[in-house]
Write a protein that holds these residues in place. Sequence first.
Motif, PDB file in Angstrom:
ATOM      1  N   LEU C  75       0.825  -1.205   0.000  1.00  0.00           N
ATOM      2  CA  LEU C  75       0.000   0.000   0.000  1.00  0.00           C
ATOM      3  C   LEU C  75       0.863   1.262   0.000  1.00  0.00           C
ATOM      4  O   LEU C  75       0.566   2.238  -0.683  1.00  0.00           O
ATOM      5  CB  LEU C  75      -0.915   0.009   1.228  1.00  0.00           C
ATOM      6  N   PHE C  76       1.934   1.220   0.768  1.00  0.00           N
ATOM      7  CA  PHE C  76       2.841   2.368   0.846  1.00  0.00           C
ATOM      8  C   PHE C  76       3.375   2.751  -0.530  1.00  0.00           C
ATOM      9  O   PHE C  76       3.626   3.911  -0.828  1.00  0.00           O
ATOM     10  CB  PHE C  76       3.992   2.009   1.790  1.00  0.00           C
ATOM     11  N   LEU C  77       3.569   1.740  -1.373  1.00  0.00           N
ATOM     12  CA  LEU C  77       4.074   2.013  -2.709  1.00  0.00           C
ATOM     13  C   LEU C  77       2.949   2.293  -3.697  1.00  0.00           C
ATOM     14  O   LEU C  77       3.111   3.045  -4.664  1.00  0.00           O
ATOM     15  CB  LEU C  77       4.907   0.827  -3.203  1.00  0.00           C
ATOM     16  N   LEU C  78       1.802   1.685  -3.423  1.00  0.00           N
ATOM     17  CA  LEU C  78       0.714   1.799  -4.399  1.00  0.00           C
ATOM     18  C   LEU C  78      -0.020   3.132  -4.280  1.00  0.00           C
ATOM     19  O   LEU C  78      -0.344   3.767  -5.284  1.00  0.00           O
ATOM     20  CB  LEU C  78      -0.281   0.643  -4.170  1.00  0.00           C
ATOM     21  N   LEU C  79      -0.286   3.508  -3.030  1.00  0.00           N
ATOM     22  CA  LEU C  79      -1.147   4.686  -2.851  1.00  0.00           C
ATOM     23  C   LEU C  79      -0.572   5.986  -3.423  1.00  0.00           C
ATOM     24  O   LEU C  79      -1.293   6.716  -4.118  1.00  0.00           O
ATOM     25  CB  LEU C  79      -1.512   4.856  -1.366  1.00  0.00           C
ATOM     26  N   PRO C  80       0.683   6.306  -3.160  1.00  0.00           N
ATOM     27  CA  PRO C  80       1.195   7.546  -3.777  1.00  0.00           C
ATOM     28  C   PRO C  80       1.123   7.511  -5.305  1.00  0.00           C
ATOM     29  O   PRO C  80       0.801   8.516  -5.940  1.00  0.00           O
ATOM     30  CB  PRO C  80       2.658   7.602  -3.312  1.00  0.00           C
ATOM     31  N   ALA C  81       1.410   6.339  -5.864  1.00  0.00           N
ATOM     32  CA  ALA C  81       1.340   6.220  -7.319  1.00  0.00           C
ATOM     33  C   ALA C  81      -0.082   6.510  -7.793  1.00  0.00           C
ATOM     34  O   ALA C  81      -0.290   7.239  -8.762  1.00  0.00           O
ATOM     35  CB  ALA C  81       1.761   4.821  -7.748  1.00  0.00           C
ATOM     36  N   MET C  82      -1.046   5.957  -7.082  1.00  0.00           N
ATOM     37  CA  MET C  82      -2.430   6.192  -7.494  1.00  0.00           C
ATOM     38  C   MET C  82      -2.811   7.645  -7.295  1.00  0.00           C
ATOM     39  O   MET C  82      -3.559   8.220  -8.091  1.00  0.00           O
ATOM     40  CB  MET C  82      -3.374   5.286  -6.685  1.00  0.00           C
ATOM     41  N   TYR C  83      -2.291   8.253  -6.245  1.00  0.00           N
ATOM     42  CA  TYR C  83      -2.603   9.659  -6.019  1.00  0.00           C
ATOM     43  C   TYR C  83      -2.091  10.520  -7.161  1.00  0.00           C
ATOM     44  O   TYR C  83      -2.795  11.411  -7.658  1.00  0.00           O
ATOM     45  CB  TYR C  83      -2.025  10.143  -4.696  1.00  0.00           C
ATOM     46  N   VAL C  84      -0.857  10.279  -7.570  1.00  0.00           N
ATOM     47  CA  VAL C  84      -0.294  11.078  -8.671  1.00  0.00           C
ATOM     48  C   VAL C  84      -1.108  10.867  -9.941  1.00  0.00           C
ATOM     49  O   VAL C  84      -1.455  11.820 -10.638  1.00  0.00           O
ATOM     50  CB  VAL C  84       1.180  10.706  -8.918  1.00  0.00           C
ATOM     51  N   SER C  85      -1.439   9.613 -10.212  1.00  0.00           N
ATOM     52  CA  SER C  85      -2.253   9.347 -11.399  1.00  0.00           C
ATOM     53  C   SER C  85      -3.571  10.101 -11.305  1.00  0.00           C
ATOM     54  O   SER C  85      -4.017  10.737 -12.254  1.00  0.00           O
ATOM     55  CB  SER C  85      -2.558   7.855 -11.519  1.00  0.00           C
ATOM     56  N   TRP C  86      -4.183  10.021 -10.136  1.00  0.00           N
ATOM     57  CA  TRP C  86      -5.473  10.674  -9.942  1.00  0.00           C
ATOM     58  C   TRP C  86      -5.349  12.180 -10.174  1.00  0.00           C
ATOM     59  O   TRP C  86      -6.143  12.789 -10.871  1.00  0.00           O
ATOM     60  CB  TRP C  86      -5.983  10.405  -8.523  1.00  0.00           C
ATOM     61  N   ALA C  87      -4.300  12.780  -9.586  1.00  0.00           N
ATOM     62  CA  ALA C  87      -4.138  14.233  -9.687  1.00  0.00           C
ATOM     63  C   ALA C  87      -4.068  14.675 -11.140  1.00  0.00           C
ATOM     64  O   ALA C  87      -4.681  15.659 -11.530  1.00  0.00           O
ATOM     65  CB  ALA C  87      -2.879  14.663  -8.944  1.00  0.00           C
ATOM     66  N   ILE C  88      -3.325  13.921 -11.934  1.00  0.00           N
ATOM     67  CA  ILE C  88      -3.159  14.328 -13.327  1.00  0.00           C
ATOM     68  C   ILE C  88      -4.368  13.947 -14.161  1.00  0.00           C
ATOM     69  O   ILE C  88      -4.884  14.746 -14.942  1.00  0.00           O
ATOM     70  CB  ILE C  88      -1.871  13.720 -13.909  1.00  0.00           C
ATOM     71  N   LEU C  89      -4.837  12.741 -13.982  1.00  0.00           N
ATOM     72  CA  LEU C  89      -5.924  12.283 -14.834  1.00  0.00           C
ATOM     73  C   LEU C  89      -7.222  13.038 -14.573  1.00  0.00           C
ATOM     74  O   LEU C  89      -7.968  13.339 -15.505  1.00  0.00           O
ATOM     75  CB  LEU C  89      -6.154  10.782 -14.626  1.00  0.00           C
ATOM     76  N   SER C  90      -7.485  13.315 -13.313  1.00  0.00           N
ATOM     77  CA  SER C  90      -8.774  13.961 -13.027  1.00  0.00           C
ATOM     78  C   SER C  90      -8.865  15.299 -13.729  1.00  0.00           C
ATOM     79  O   SER C  90      -9.905  15.652 -14.282  1.00  0.00           O
ATOM     80  CB  SER C  90      -8.964  14.140 -11.524  1.00  0.00           C
ATOM     81  N   ARG C  91      -7.755  16.043 -13.754  1.00  0.00           N
ATOM     82  CA  ARG C  91      -7.791  17.326 -14.449  1.00  0.00           C
ATOM     83  C   ARG C  91      -8.004  17.135 -15.935  1.00  0.00           C
ATOM     84  O   ARG C  91      -8.721  17.891 -16.575  1.00  0.00           O
ATOM     85  CB  ARG C  91      -6.493  18.096 -14.206  1.00  0.00           C
ATOM     86  N   GLY C  92      -7.343  16.115 -16.466  1.00  0.00           N
ATOM     87  CA  GLY C  92      -7.472  15.863 -17.898  1.00  0.00           C
ATOM     88  C   GLY C  92      -8.891  15.462 -18.264  1.00  0.00           C
ATOM     89  O   GLY C  92      -9.477  15.980 -19.216  1.00  0.00           O
ATOM     90  N   VAL C  93      -9.431  14.553 -17.480  1.00  0.00           N
ATOM     91  CA  VAL C  93     -10.795  14.096 -17.764  1.00  0.00           C
ATOM     92  C   VAL C  93     -11.776  15.249 -17.614  1.00  0.00           C
ATOM     93  O   VAL C  93     -12.662  15.452 -18.446  1.00  0.00           O
ATOM     94  CB  VAL C  93     -11.192  12.933 -16.821  1.00  0.00           C
ATOM     95  N   ARG C  94     -11.580  16.021 -16.551  1.00  0.00           N
ATOM     96  CA  ARG C  94     -12.489  17.148 -16.316  1.00  0.00           C
ATOM     97  C   ARG C  94     -12.443  18.121 -17.479  1.00  0.00           C
ATOM     98  O   ARG C  94     -13.466  18.585 -17.970  1.00  0.00           O
ATOM     99  CB  ARG C  94     -12.102  17.848 -15.019  1.00  0.00           C
ATOM    100  N   GLU C  95     -11.221  18.445 -17.924  1.00  0.00           N
ATOM    101  CA  GLU C  95     -11.083  19.410 -19.018  1.00  0.00           C
ATOM    102  C   GLU C  95     -11.750  18.902 -20.279  1.00  0.00           C
ATOM    103  O   GLU C  95     -12.482  19.618 -20.953  1.00  0.00           O
ATOM    104  CB  GLU C  95      -9.598  19.676 -19.285  1.00  0.00           C
ATOM    105  N   ASP C  96     -11.510  17.634 -20.605  1.00  0.00           N
ATOM    106  CA  ASP C  96     -12.121  17.077 -21.806  1.00  0.00           C
ATOM    107  C   ASP C  96     -13.633  17.010 -21.670  1.00  0.00           C
ATOM    108  O   ASP C  96     -14.366  17.256 -22.626  1.00  0.00           O
ATOM    109  CB  ASP C  96     -11.574  15.666 -22.064  1.00  0.00           C
ATOM    110  N   TYR C  97     -14.121  16.679 -20.487  1.00  0.00           N
ATOM    111  CA  TYR C  97     -15.572  16.618 -20.296  1.00  0.00           C
ATOM    112  C   TYR C  97     -16.182  18.005 -20.523  1.00  0.00           C
ATOM    113  O   TYR C  97     -17.188  18.148 -21.209  1.00  0.00           O
ATOM    114  CB  TYR C  97     -15.897  16.122 -18.883  1.00  0.00           C
TER     115      TYR C  97
END
Lengths: 616, 728, 120
Positions: C75-97
């Motif tokens: 989890l220690f390794l997975l969660l930060p990775a998912m957070y970074v993905s989330w931070a970038i992707l959410s903005r991208g998805v939001r912008e495209d939407y």
Amino acid sequence: MFKYLRPKEQSYAFLQDVDHPEKNRYGKAIETVSVDSELRGQSLNINGDNRVGENPNRYKQHGFYFTADNCISCHACESACSEKNDLEPHQAFRAVGYVEGGRYPEYTRLNISMACNHCDDPVCLKGCPTRAYTKYAEYGAVLQDPEICFGCGYCTWVCPYNAPQLDHSKGHVSKCNMCVDRLEIGLKPACVSACLAGALDFGIMETTPENRDGLDTSIPGFPSTDITHPNIRFQQKNKLPDEMSRTDSMPVKYKKNAKGKFEPHVAEKSVSGQSAEVEWNLNKLSTRENPLVIFTLISQAVVGAFILLFIGPMIGLETLTPVKNTIAWPMFLFGLIGIQTIALVLSTMHLGKPHRFYRAFNNLKYSPVSREVAGIAVFYNFIGAFTLLTGLPQLFFWLPESLLQLFVSITGWGAVVSGLAAIYFMHKIYRIPARPFWDHWQVFTSFYGNVLTLGPLLLVLVFAFIQVLNNESWMQVVPMIAVFVFVGLLMEGIGLYFHKNDLMKSGGEGAAAYFEQTTKFGRTYIARNLGLLSGLALAISMMVIDVDGIAAAVLWSGAAAIVLLTAITGRALFYALVMPTTMPGAFFWRNKKFQEHARETGLAEMPQVGVLPDLH
Amino acid sequence: MLFGRKQKNPITIADKGVVEWKYATCGYCSTGCSIEVGLDEDGEAVASRGLADADVNRGKLCVKGIFEHELFRKTAGRGDKPLMRDSYKDEFKEVTWKEALDVTADKIKSIQAEHGRDSFAIISTGQIMTEEFYTLGKLARGVIGTNNYDGNTTLCMSSSVSGYKRSFGSDGPPGCYDDFDHTECLLAFGSNLPEQHPIIYWRLTEALEKRKFPVIVVDPRVTMFAQKADLHLPVAPGTDLVLLNALAHVILDEGLADDDYIHASTVGYDEFSALVKEYDPESASKICGIDADMIRKVARLYAKAGSAMTIWTMGINQSTHGSDGVCAINNLNLITGNIGKPGGSSLSITGQCNAMGTREWSSCSGLPGYRALENEKDRSEIAEFWGIDVDYFPEKRGMFMTDILPAIESGDIRGLWLIATNPMTSMANTDLMRKLLAKLDFMVVQDAYADVETNQYSHVFLPSAVWAEKEGCFTNTERRVNLIRNVVKPHGDSKTDLEIFNQMASRFERGAKMVFPENAEGVFDELKQLSKGRMLDYSGMTYDKIEESRGLQWPCNEDSAPEGSQRLYTDGVFQFPDGKAKLLALPFVDDNERPNKEYPFWLNSGRVVEHFHTRTRTGKVGNANKFSPTPFMEMNPQAAEKLGIEHGSYVKVSSIRGDATVMVQCTERIAPDAVFIPFHFHECVNRIALGLLDPHSRQPAYKQCAVKIEVIADQVAAAKENVEARAF
Amino acid sequence: MDKYTSRRLSEIKNDFERGVFQVVYDSRKQRWHRSFALMVLIVKHVSRGLLFSWPLYLLALAAYSIPDTSILLVLFLLLPAMYVSWAILSRGVREDYENLVHGYLLRTGYIGRIIFHGKV
């Protein structure tokens, strides 16, 4: 948009239809595309309007004509542009600065109004990784699209004239758009139409407006036209004093050479006659580009470390094989991926709009940034695959052994080649003619030097740590590693030495940057140089001295720390010192020193001061 | 498309969505540019542009005008509701208009009952509509009846007014911008057109592009105007009168004067020429610092030109001999026959957008329509027109603004009504101002901005509308009456100044009996009636006609001059009873505060193009303010180096009166023994400035006093102090 | 109805047209289409992102596949990775939407246009 035409519009606002030569002085045709080109007759599609303008000179290169003698710095051009483009106070596409000279009362101030020069060879377009720039056949305008841009700011680095403006609050770049919507209906751009002193004009290139003569390509304060062949011409006939100075904080002044042209020189004394002090200014080493300091250093270290790890066994470092280190080897690889990831994340978040990062690959044809990003991405993928294949082989039980080895080989060599290529493109990013401090082969030696220095250092530190845990000796690798470290530091040192000499000889902004290095960051510079020399000495001792155990660990950790600190300081200096060949600013507007002051003292908190309070 | 790309990136260019353009005249300086404000479909003002077919500016605007539309909704600190408090130390509380006006009216009455009619003073401005000035005049002189009633135009134009009256018998600039197209020599005294009146500079540039003529600039500083001039005379501060007398000396001595004109249109030649004989160029040059040959050269150029004009602004007006300076300029033009002819004029460039309007109609210095309190006929005429008893008028004017304020100290003035003016920043000697305003029994401030510095000491604040939130006329430098149409409604609960005056009048017994037209056009009608046949004839104008012509220059009489008149005194007949202008003998008395050992620098103040006056408006418009966001001082690098002052550091500037902290800009544009600070900033140059008053016009001498400069060791503290003073 | 499709809500000035548009926009079919478009956007962005960032998850995968490792380390390794993905992707998805879906009436072929970023 076509409503810009005011009722009973005055003649000063209309474009003139005049004869023009066939080619400009650089040999390029003024007609942008041939008569039968398919690019003719298309709409510019401004705001979705697909009408085609009726301007008879639509396919000719246009540009500004600035009568520097006349400008009174009334700011009307800047304001008209800001008003038309609905810009906030901290952002401006056009800016007026000045250079001044002479003693009271024979004083002369030369005001300079500059926006974008829509150059023949637009370095912004070539440098932009997302291909947000287009040079249009219509009017030869170079236009940028903020909707595509992801705010890396590279165009602001490469442009010698400060035309693209990175808006830190919005995270993208925008710039002068030549008011193409006005051009389409035969009107001159808003700034020209607003000029109150008969200074700013606009028309087909290499033509002079009414009542003017002279087609100078440069005035004091204007960078060399060789870089981009800008489409702007000047008239400057008044006699100017032999020396002209800037009022903003750049230590540059302009002196007339034997031929009467002004050249930039270092201004060792300030306008008020004080000499610069030699200081540390460590806090000023921290700039907006901090993520790039970390990114470049880490990437270079990781490339170096991986290459050594992969090639090590082939050149005699048998201790570094996976067979001999079943746990350390994969852990080390995972570690490399871990820090490279951190570096990549930092670099991506450094963008104005990180979620558009995938656009970085759009301009592989011209942009070193695109190529570097591609190189790093490929490298990252390769070492990822390599690590997967060698570190978690149990996942590939279904693959025949020979095929597995083949893939390991491919990914390994792939990572080596792409890593080295990525570093090459990384250094090319900084070979920018508009930034003389960077435009030197010293970047090559520093970057590759760091690959040789930091990579092995990283490797040996981790390796040593693991060996100590296993109660084994790790000293046998040290002499060979020390050779790499030595060579790397030597490369860097030689590059920096020649850099210093070449800068001083070249004069101009390069020498001014060097001047700042020896004064504003003087003590830091000396400390960095001492660090390099100590590193070299320590590397030599690592090659010859035979110590072991705790004493060795302490000693060599100390040496590593010095080398690392030197590298970080050196890289930070690299970014902090770059002095672009920007246009001279005014006392408040476009004066870096005042902007810093406004942020420090809290003046920037008021939006009407026009300075953004923080830069990211 | 080049660089081999197939796909075009879309082009997006800002579109503010303007659906309607409304006619107005700029509310900043007196150039009087015609400006259109663009409204979007929600009725918000989003854009400004110049009117291409207006004669004054022909489509051009300066930085202030370009962003003027931001005043309506985008500047903070606008007055929203009337405010009231018992003492300036208390917090304001919001009240209704009825309450605020009732209390104010009562206070006025009680103060007048206890201390006399003149103990309540009114100081107005140069920036409200002409119709509002006239109404205020009616209120002040016909209802409230105070003789201590003046405008802030005393701070900038009263020397010009005084000079015109002394020379020609009446106020009224005789020239126009069109003179640039005809003149053969331009002399500019203390005028920095590029920064003060950029559009007038543009008119000059256009004239020069068509036909070059010599431009001579007299200014102690090397301004851009001085740089552009063919001859720059860096005159010693406070000595213009000497230079002018010397020029006249050369002209008379070398027989270059227009004797016919002198004989036909002037009196006083003998006394004048006798005095001027003493000002030979050699002795004059020792005082004014211009060498004798240059004086001769300028005088010859000026006199030999077919037509020559002189313009001036604050360099002359804001000195201890402002009025004399203006008279001297008039002398120069009279002896060379350069009045009232194309290209020949002594044209005072006015400061505020409607300073002319107050001079014409506000009754501050006399009675409306250039009438005088001293004249019995004028008093009867106005008394009859307004329907009041003629004895209610005093027989001469009361104190000027610059005397009213000090009179607070002696107790002669107990109450004060300030309208659209900010003496806390604009009057010299800020600390004294604080004491004076704090001493008042009652002060009411009527302004568009609640955060105007003077409001710190008021008891009542009346929020008023700004610029085109109301309708009315302005008159510009060249006597052009121009219209402002109402563009948007007043902000919040604020009222137009006209409405406030009308409402105030109704609360007085006398006022309730008089006629106070409700709208501006109704008032304009009274102006037409009162001016018919007089020099400032408005009778040929109507609002629609003004808008159509983009402004009309008075005299505009239906019969004799239906399209207005470009010049005055074209027939050589002046406004004195004998029809002749007066040549005045003006001896120079050096009462400047000269630099001495302790205070070794001359302090000069002036304008920057991006700001207007005390920055109540431009200080909030980011796109203007950013060019000078904080006060600065121009200082010669040689002087700075001697004192060890660094370019861009803070220093302490002090005079006998006070001190100020300011950032230094080293530049060779100013003499080594002088410094220059823009006057716009609060708690800055006026803390130090002199404010010695001209004997005739009572205008302060802002431009000459002695200061010393000291390095500040603690730059951080100085910076902090500076930031705090920039409250908005 | 056809002539109102693929016109943005914000471009319609006429109240009547807006009313008609709104009725269709709020209909079940269109709401379903918008949800589907959102899912497509998420898949598009995630796949594109993963193409560049899969080694980010390599560490967590490694931790997971080593026997006897604590789930906390994963989890220690997975969660930060998912957070970074989330931070970038959410903005991208939001912008495209915002740019491609919100306020539009979606008509046939919209999925193709969304994937290849053409005009809807």
